[in-house]
Motif scaffolding. Structure first.
Motif, PDB file in Angstrom:
ATOM      1  N   ALA A  14      39.038  47.479  86.334  1.00 51.58           N
ATOM      2  CA  ALA A  14      37.863  48.008  85.648  1.00 51.58           C
ATOM      3  C   ALA A  14      38.260  49.219  84.810  1.00 51.58           C
ATOM      4  O   ALA A  14      39.047  50.064  85.254  1.00 51.58           O
ATOM      5  N   GLY A  15      37.722  49.269  83.601  1.00 50.61           N
ATOM      6  CA  GLY A  15      38.064  50.328  82.668  1.00 50.61           C
ATOM      7  C   GLY A  15      39.216  49.977  81.747  1.00 50.61           C
ATOM      8  O   GLY A  15      39.474  50.693  80.773  1.00 50.61           O
ATOM      9  N   GLY A  16      39.889  48.897  82.027  1.00 50.10           N
ATOM     10  CA  GLY A  16      41.029  48.478  81.220  1.00 50.10           C
ATOM     11  C   GLY A  16      40.626  47.695  79.986  1.00 50.10           C
ATOM     12  O   GLY A  16      39.441  47.544  79.677  1.00 50.10           O
ATOM     13  N   SER A  17      41.644  47.195  79.285  1.00 47.98           N
ATOM     14  CA  SER A  17      41.431  46.495  78.022  1.00 47.98           C
ATOM     15  C   SER A  17      42.212  45.191  77.981  1.00 47.98           C
ATOM     16  O   SER A  17      43.264  45.067  78.622  1.00 47.98           O
ATOM     17  N   LEU A  18      41.700  44.265  77.219  1.00 50.32           N
ATOM     18  CA  LEU A  18      42.387  43.015  76.909  1.00 50.32           C
ATOM     19  C   LEU A  18      42.034  42.639  75.477  1.00 50.32           C
ATOM     20  O   LEU A  18      40.957  42.995  74.980  1.00 50.32           O
ATOM     21  N   VAL A  79      41.054  34.788  65.072  1.00 50.47           N
ATOM     22  CA  VAL A  79      39.939  35.693  65.369  1.00 50.47           C
ATOM     23  C   VAL A  79      40.238  36.377  66.695  1.00 50.47           C
ATOM     24  O   VAL A  79      40.633  35.721  67.657  1.00 50.47           O
ATOM     25  N   TYR A  80      40.067  37.680  66.724  1.00 54.44           N
ATOM     26  CA  TYR A  80      40.374  38.471  67.910  1.00 54.44           C
ATOM     27  C   TYR A  80      39.100  39.009  68.547  1.00 54.44           C
ATOM     28  O   TYR A  80      38.103  39.252  67.858  1.00 54.44           O
ATOM     29  N   LEU A  81      39.187  39.221  69.845  1.00 53.90           N
ATOM     30  CA  LEU A  81      38.134  39.931  70.560  1.00 53.90           C
ATOM     31  C   LEU A  81      38.816  41.038  71.358  1.00 53.90           C
ATOM     32  O   LEU A  81      39.470  40.761  72.361  1.00 53.90           O
ATOM     33  N   GLN A  82      38.681  42.261  70.877  1.00 52.31           N
ATOM     34  CA  GLN A  82      39.217  43.404  71.593  1.00 52.31           C
ATOM     35  C   GLN A  82      38.185  43.850  72.607  1.00 52.31           C
ATOM     36  O   GLN A  82      37.050  44.190  72.238  1.00 52.31           O
ATOM     37  N   MET A  83      38.573  43.843  73.864  1.00 51.90           N
ATOM     38  CA  MET A  83      37.651  44.175  74.951  1.00 51.90           C
ATOM     39  C   MET A  83      38.129  45.449  75.629  1.00 51.90           C
ATOM     40  O   MET A  83      39.210  45.472  76.225  1.00 51.90           O
ATOM     41  N   ASN A  84      37.344  46.492  75.516  1.00 50.86           N
ATOM     42  CA  ASN A  84      37.656  47.783  76.134  1.00 50.86           C
ATOM     43  C   ASN A  84      36.640  48.105  77.216  1.00 50.86           C
ATOM     44  O   ASN A  84      35.566  47.509  77.272  1.00 50.86           O
ATOM     45  N   SER A  85      36.978  49.064  78.041  1.00 49.12           N
ATOM     46  CA  SER A  85      36.075  49.508  79.114  1.00 49.12           C
ATOM     47  C   SER A  85      35.527  48.324  79.901  1.00 49.12           C
ATOM     48  O   SER A  85      34.322  48.217  80.156  1.00 49.12           O
ATOM     49  N   LEU A  86      36.426  47.456  80.288  1.00 46.28           N
ATOM     50  CA  LEU A  86      36.012  46.233  80.975  1.00 46.28           C
ATOM     51  C   LEU A  86      35.378  46.539  82.326  1.00 46.28           C
ATOM     52  O   LEU A  86      35.774  47.497  83.019  1.00 46.28           O
ATOM     53  N   LYS A  87      34.392  45.708  82.668  1.00 47.00           N
ATOM     54  CA  LYS A  87      33.653  45.848  83.923  1.00 47.00           C
ATOM     55  C   LYS A  87      33.827  44.567  84.745  1.00 47.00           C
ATOM     56  O   LYS A  87      34.073  43.497  84.179  1.00 47.00           O
ATOM     57  N   TYR A 118      29.889  22.430  68.195  1.00 50.57           N
ATOM     58  CA  TYR A 118      30.669  21.204  68.403  1.00 50.57           C
ATOM     59  C   TYR A 118      32.143  21.469  68.633  1.00 50.57           C
ATOM     60  O   TYR A 118      32.789  20.808  69.436  1.00 50.57           O
ATOM     61  N   TYR A 119      32.678  22.427  67.907  1.00 50.58           N
ATOM     62  CA  TYR A 119      34.118  22.687  67.981  1.00 50.58           C
ATOM     63  C   TYR A 119      34.391  23.831  68.968  1.00 50.58           C
ATOM     64  O   TYR A 119      33.961  24.958  68.745  1.00 50.58           O
ATOM     65  N   TRP A 120      35.142  23.503  70.015  1.00 45.75           N
ATOM     66  CA  TRP A 120      35.454  24.463  71.064  1.00 45.75           C
ATOM     67  C   TRP A 120      36.948  24.501  71.332  1.00 45.75           C
ATOM     68  O   TRP A 120      37.630  23.478  71.260  1.00 45.75           O
ATOM     69  N   GLY A 121      37.433  25.686  71.676  1.00 42.93           N
ATOM     70  CA  GLY A 121      38.778  25.797  72.198  1.00 42.93           C
ATOM     71  C   GLY A 121      38.748  25.707  73.708  1.00 42.93           C
ATOM     72  O   GLY A 121      37.679  25.694  74.331  1.00 42.93           O
ATOM     73  N   GLN A 122      39.938  25.657  74.309  1.00 41.32           N
ATOM     74  CA  GLN A 122      39.983  25.676  75.767  1.00 41.32           C
ATOM     75  C   GLN A 122      39.683  27.090  76.236  1.00 41.32           C
ATOM     76  O   GLN A 122      39.746  28.028  75.469  1.00 41.32           O
ATOM     77  N   GLY A 123      39.334  27.278  77.445  1.00 42.44           N
ATOM     78  CA  GLY A 123      38.981  28.590  77.946  1.00 42.44           C
ATOM     79  C   GLY A 123      40.186  29.413  78.359  1.00 42.44           C
ATOM     80  O   GLY A 123      41.270  28.886  78.622  1.00 42.44           O
ATOM     81  N   THR A 124      39.970  30.704  78.403  1.00 46.49           N
ATOM     82  CA  THR A 124      40.978  31.621  78.936  1.00 46.49           C
ATOM     83  C   THR A 124      40.287  32.530  79.947  1.00 46.49           C
ATOM     84  O   THR A 124      39.225  33.088  79.660  1.00 46.49           O
ATOM     85  N   GLN A 125      40.882  32.643  81.123  1.00 44.45           N
ATOM     86  CA  GLN A 125      40.247  33.370  82.226  1.00 44.45           C
ATOM     87  C   GLN A 125      40.440  34.875  82.066  1.00 44.45           C
ATOM     88  O   GLN A 125      41.566  35.350  81.866  1.00 44.45           O
ATOM     89  N   VAL A 126      39.346  35.594  82.190  1.00 46.11           N
ATOM     90  CA  VAL A 126      39.389  37.055  82.233  1.00 46.11           C
ATOM     91  C   VAL A 126      38.837  37.481  83.592  1.00 46.11           C
ATOM     92  O   VAL A 126      37.718  37.110  83.947  1.00 46.11           O
ATOM     93  N   THR A 127      39.635  38.216  84.336  1.00 48.23           N
ATOM     94  CA  THR A 127      39.216  38.708  85.644  1.00 48.23           C
ATOM     95  C   THR A 127      39.348  40.225  85.664  1.00 48.23           C
ATOM     96  O   THR A 127      40.428  40.755  85.389  1.00 48.23           O
ATOM     97  N   VAL A 128      38.241  40.893  85.968  1.00 47.42           N
ATOM     98  CA  VAL A 128      38.228  42.356  86.023  1.00 47.42           C
ATOM     99  C   VAL A 128      37.983  42.769  87.467  1.00 47.42           C
ATOM    100  O   VAL A 128      36.944  42.457  88.045  1.00 47.42           O
ATOM    101  N   SER A 129      38.950  43.448  88.027  1.00 48.97           N
ATOM    102  CA  SER A 129      38.838  43.881  89.419  1.00 48.97           C
ATOM    103  C   SER A 129      38.217  45.273  89.494  1.00 48.97           C
ATOM    104  O   SER A 129      38.418  46.111  88.621  1.00 48.97           O
ATOM    105  N   SER A 130      37.479  45.507  90.557  1.00 51.91           N
ATOM    106  CA  SER A 130      36.813  46.815  90.726  1.00 51.91           C
ATOM    107  C   SER A 130      37.705  47.814  91.443  1.00 51.91           C
ATOM    108  O   SER A 130      38.744  47.480  91.969  1.00 51.91           O
TER     109      SER A 130
END
Length: 130
Positions: A14-18, A79-87, A118-130
Motif C-alpha cells: 500500500a502506498g506504492g506504484s505500478l 497506452v499506460y496507466l500510472q498508478m500511484n498511492s495504491l490501496k 468488443y476488443y479486449w486484452g488479457q488481464g494483468t493481476q495487480v495485488t496491493v498488500s496492506s
C-alpha cells in the motif's frame, strides 16, 4: 487483426506504484478510444480510466482520481496507466480494451459502457498488500 496486450501488474505494498502498459496492434491509437478496466473477485468489471488520443481527452473513475494517470504514446502504440498511492482496494485483474467512438461519443462512454466493448486484452493481476 486488432490486438491488445496488457502487462505491468504485480505485487506492491500500500502506498506504492505500478505502471501498466497496453500494447496495441492492428490499428492506430488516433482511431480508437482505449480504456483500462478492473475486476476484483466477486465484482463486476468496471472502468478505471479511458483516453481518446485524437483529442487527448481522458476520463477517470472517482475512486482513482488524483492517483492514477492515463497516457498514450502513439509512436510506441502503447497506452499506460500510472498508478500511484495504491490501496488494497485497488487489487484486481486489470484489462485494457478498445473501441471506435460513435459520432458524438465521448471517452467517458468507453469507461462506463463496459458491456459494449468488443476488443479486449488479457488481464494483468495487480495485488496491493496492506
Amino acid at each position: 487483426d486488432v490486438q491488445l496486450q496488457a502487462s505491468g501488474g504485480g505485487l506492491v505494498q500500500a502506498g506504492g506504484s505500478l505502471r501498466l502498459s497496453c500494447l496495441v496492434s492492428g490499428f492506430s491509437l488516433d482511431d480508437y478510444a482505449i480504456g483500462w478496466f478492473r475486476q476484483a473477485p466477486g465484482k463486476e468489471r468496471a472502468g478505471v480510466s479511458c483516453i481518446d488520443s485524437s483529442d487527448d481527452s481522458t476520463y477517470y473513475a472517482d475512486s482513482v482520481k488524483g492517483r492514477f494517470t492515463i497516457s498514450a504514446d502513439n509512436a510506441k502504440n502503447t497506452v499506460y496507466l500510472q498508478m500511484n498511492s495504491l490501496k488494497p482496494e485497488d487489487t484486481a485483474v486489470y484489462y485494457c480494451a478498445a473501441e471506435v467512438l460513435p459520432p458524438g461519443g465521448v471517452v467517458s462512454d468507453t469507461c462506463r459502457r463496459v458491456a459494449r466493448l468488443y476488443y479486449w486484452g488479457q488481464g494483468t493481476q495487480v495485488t496491493v498488500s496492506s
